[in-house]
Design a protein around this motif. Structure first.
Motif, PDB file in Angstrom:
ATOM      1  N   PHE A 120      45.602  43.291  42.048  1.00 24.91           N
ATOM      2  CA  PHE A 120      44.661  42.888  41.010  1.00 24.91           C
ATOM      3  C   PHE A 120      45.120  43.357  39.628  1.00 24.91           C
ATOM      4  O   PHE A 120      45.162  42.575  38.675  1.00 24.91           O
ATOM      5  CB  PHE A 120      43.258  43.441  41.314  1.00 24.91           C
ATOM      6  N   LEU A 121      45.488  44.624  39.509  1.00 24.99           N
ATOM      7  CA  LEU A 121      45.886  45.175  38.210  1.00 24.99           C
ATOM      8  C   LEU A 121      47.174  44.523  37.697  1.00 24.99           C
ATOM      9  O   LEU A 121      47.321  44.297  36.499  1.00 24.99           O
ATOM     10  CB  LEU A 121      46.051  46.691  38.310  1.00 24.99           C
ATOM     11  N   THR A 122      48.082  44.201  38.611  1.00 27.72           N
ATOM     12  CA  THR A 122      49.325  43.519  38.238  1.00 27.72           C
ATOM     13  C   THR A 122      49.011  42.117  37.707  1.00 27.72           C
ATOM     14  O   THR A 122      49.552  41.700  36.681  1.00 27.72           O
ATOM     15  CB  THR A 122      50.289  43.455  39.436  1.00 27.72           C
ATOM     16  N   LEU A 123      48.108  41.405  38.397  1.00 30.14           N
ATOM     17  CA  LEU A 123      47.705  40.070  37.943  1.00 30.14           C
ATOM     18  C   LEU A 123      47.008  40.133  36.588  1.00 30.14           C
ATOM     19  O   LEU A 123      47.059  39.182  35.819  1.00 30.14           O
ATOM     20  CB  LEU A 123      46.784  39.402  38.963  1.00 30.14           C
ATOM     21  N   GLU A 124      46.371  41.268  36.289  1.00 28.32           N
ATOM     22  CA  GLU A 124      45.709  41.455  34.998  1.00 28.32           C
ATOM     23  C   GLU A 124      46.715  41.779  33.893  1.00 28.32           C
ATOM     24  O   GLU A 124      46.346  41.913  32.740  1.00 28.32           O
ATOM     25  CB  GLU A 124      44.667  42.576  35.090  1.00 28.32           C
TER      26      GLU A 124
ATOM     27  N   LEU B 217      35.640  42.419  41.361  1.00 29.71           N
ATOM     28  CA  LEU B 217      36.613  42.216  40.290  1.00 29.71           C
ATOM     29  C   LEU B 217      35.998  42.281  38.903  1.00 29.71           C
ATOM     30  O   LEU B 217      36.604  42.821  37.978  1.00 29.71           O
ATOM     31  CB  LEU B 217      37.357  40.896  40.494  1.00 29.71           C
ATOM     32  N   SER B 218      34.778  41.763  38.733  1.00 27.09           N
ATOM     33  CA  SER B 218      34.169  41.828  37.404  1.00 27.09           C
ATOM     34  C   SER B 218      33.859  43.276  37.033  1.00 27.09           C
ATOM     35  O   SER B 218      34.000  43.672  35.862  1.00 27.09           O
ATOM     36  CB  SER B 218      32.921  40.953  37.323  1.00 27.09           C
TER      37      SER B 218
ATOM     38  N   ALA C 258      38.597  39.721  48.855  1.00 26.83           N
ATOM     39  CA  ALA C 258      39.922  39.154  48.662  1.00 26.83           C
ATOM     40  C   ALA C 258      40.158  38.912  47.169  1.00 26.83           C
ATOM     41  O   ALA C 258      39.253  38.553  46.441  1.00 26.83           O
ATOM     42  CB  ALA C 258      40.062  37.857  49.421  1.00 26.83           C
ATOM     43  N   LEU C 259      41.363  39.108  46.779  1.00 25.20           N
ATOM     44  CA  LEU C 259      41.714  38.922  45.375  1.00 25.20           C
ATOM     45  C   LEU C 259      42.185  37.497  45.136  1.00 25.20           C
ATOM     46  O   LEU C 259      42.749  36.865  46.026  1.00 25.20           O
ATOM     47  CB  LEU C 259      42.834  39.886  44.987  1.00 25.20           C
ATOM     48  N   PRO C 260      41.964  36.984  43.929  1.00 19.46           N
ATOM     49  CA  PRO C 260      42.405  35.614  43.643  1.00 19.46           C
ATOM     50  C   PRO C 260      43.926  35.527  43.605  1.00 19.46           C
ATOM     51  O   PRO C 260      44.590  36.507  43.282  1.00 19.46           O
ATOM     52  CB  PRO C 260      41.806  35.336  42.259  1.00 19.46           C
ATOM     53  N   SER C 261      44.430  34.358  43.960  1.00 15.84           N
ATOM     54  CA  SER C 261      45.880  34.183  43.872  1.00 15.84           C
ATOM     55  C   SER C 261      46.261  33.942  42.412  1.00 15.84           C
ATOM     56  O   SER C 261      45.421  33.635  41.581  1.00 15.84           O
ATOM     57  CB  SER C 261      46.324  33.003  44.734  1.00 15.84           C
ATOM     58  N   ALA C 262      47.538  34.062  42.126  1.00 13.76           N
ATOM     59  CA  ALA C 262      48.023  33.904  40.751  1.00 13.76           C
ATOM     60  C   ALA C 262      47.754  32.498  40.214  1.00 13.76           C
ATOM     61  O   ALA C 262      47.710  32.293  39.020  1.00 13.76           O
ATOM     62  CB  ALA C 262      49.506  34.225  40.679  1.00 13.76           C
TER      63      ALA C 262
ATOM     64  N   LEU D  38      35.440  47.889  33.673  1.00 12.63           N
ATOM     65  CA  LEU D  38      35.913  49.270  33.625  1.00 12.63           C
ATOM     66  C   LEU D  38      37.229  49.364  32.848  1.00 12.63           C
ATOM     67  O   LEU D  38      37.411  50.271  32.028  1.00 12.63           O
ATOM     68  CB  LEU D  38      36.100  49.795  35.047  1.00 12.63           C
ATOM     69  N   LEU D  39      38.133  48.419  33.071  1.00  7.92           N
ATOM     70  CA  LEU D  39      39.394  48.399  32.325  1.00  7.92           C
ATOM     71  C   LEU D  39      39.130  48.240  30.830  1.00  7.92           C
ATOM     72  O   LEU D  39      39.730  48.926  30.005  1.00  7.92           O
ATOM     73  CB  LEU D  39      40.299  47.263  32.822  1.00  7.92           C
TER      74      LEU D  39
END
Length: 138
Positions: free
Chosen positions: A35-39, A123-124, A1-5, A129-130
Motif C-alpha cells: 500500500f505505501l509503495t503504491l502511495e 486504506l482511507s 485486500a489492497l487495490p492493484s496498481a 494518517l499519512l
C-alpha cells in the motif's frame, strides 16, 4: 485486500517519504508495504522490534509504523528506545495493533507515539494518517 496498481485513479502522495514498517506478521507487513509503495513512498521493513530498532538507527526514516506485540522486542520497547535518543525522538511513531482497548491507546500516546492504528486497518484511515504525520510541501 489492497487495490492493484491499475485500479482506476490512485492517490498520489504529496511527499515521497521513507517509511519503516515493523511487524512480525508477514501478511500484515507485506500488505502495508505494498500500500505505501503504491502511495509513492520508499518503504523499509523489519520482521521484529530488534531488527526494526537497528533500521531506525541506520536509516532514520520519516515515519515508523510498528506493531505493538512482537517477539524479541515489542513496540513499546522500540518506542522507548527511539524516545530516549535525541536524534530519533522527532520521528513520528505510529502503533499497529489488534488491541483496540482505550488504555493501550492512551499508554501509547503518553509514551510518545504520534498515532495508533487498529488492525485490520482500512486504506482511507491509513491515507489520513499519512497526511497527518508527513510534512507536505510548503
Amino acid at each position: 485486500a489492497l487495490p492493484s496498481a491499475c485500479s482506476g485513479t490512485r492517490h498520489i502522495a504529496r511527499h515521497m517519504a521513507r517509511i519503516l514498517v515493523i511487524d512480525d506478521e508477514a501478511t500484515i507487513r507485506d500488505n502495508l508495504v505494498r500500500f505505501l509503495t503504491l502511495e509513492g513512498h520508499q518503504v523499509l521493513q523489519a520482521e521484529d522490534g530488534q531488527v526494526g530498532l537497528e533500521a531506525i538507527r541506520t536509516d532514520q526514516p520519516d515515519l515508523i509504523f510498528c506493531d505493538a506485540m512482537m517477539p524479541r522486542l515489542d513496540g513499546f520497547a522500540v518506542l522507548a528506545a527511539t524516545q530516549a535518543d535525541p536524534a530519533l525522538r522527532s520521528i513520528p511513531f505510529v502503533f499497529l495493533s489488534a488491541n483496540a482497548e482505550p488504555e493501550k491507546l492512551a499508554a501509547a500516546l503518553q509514551q510518545g507515539a504520534s498515532g495508533y492504528v487498529t488492525k485490520p486497518f482500512n486504506l482511507s484511515q491509513l491515507r489520513q494518517l499519512l497526511a497527518d504525520q508527513l510534512p507536505g510541501p510548503r
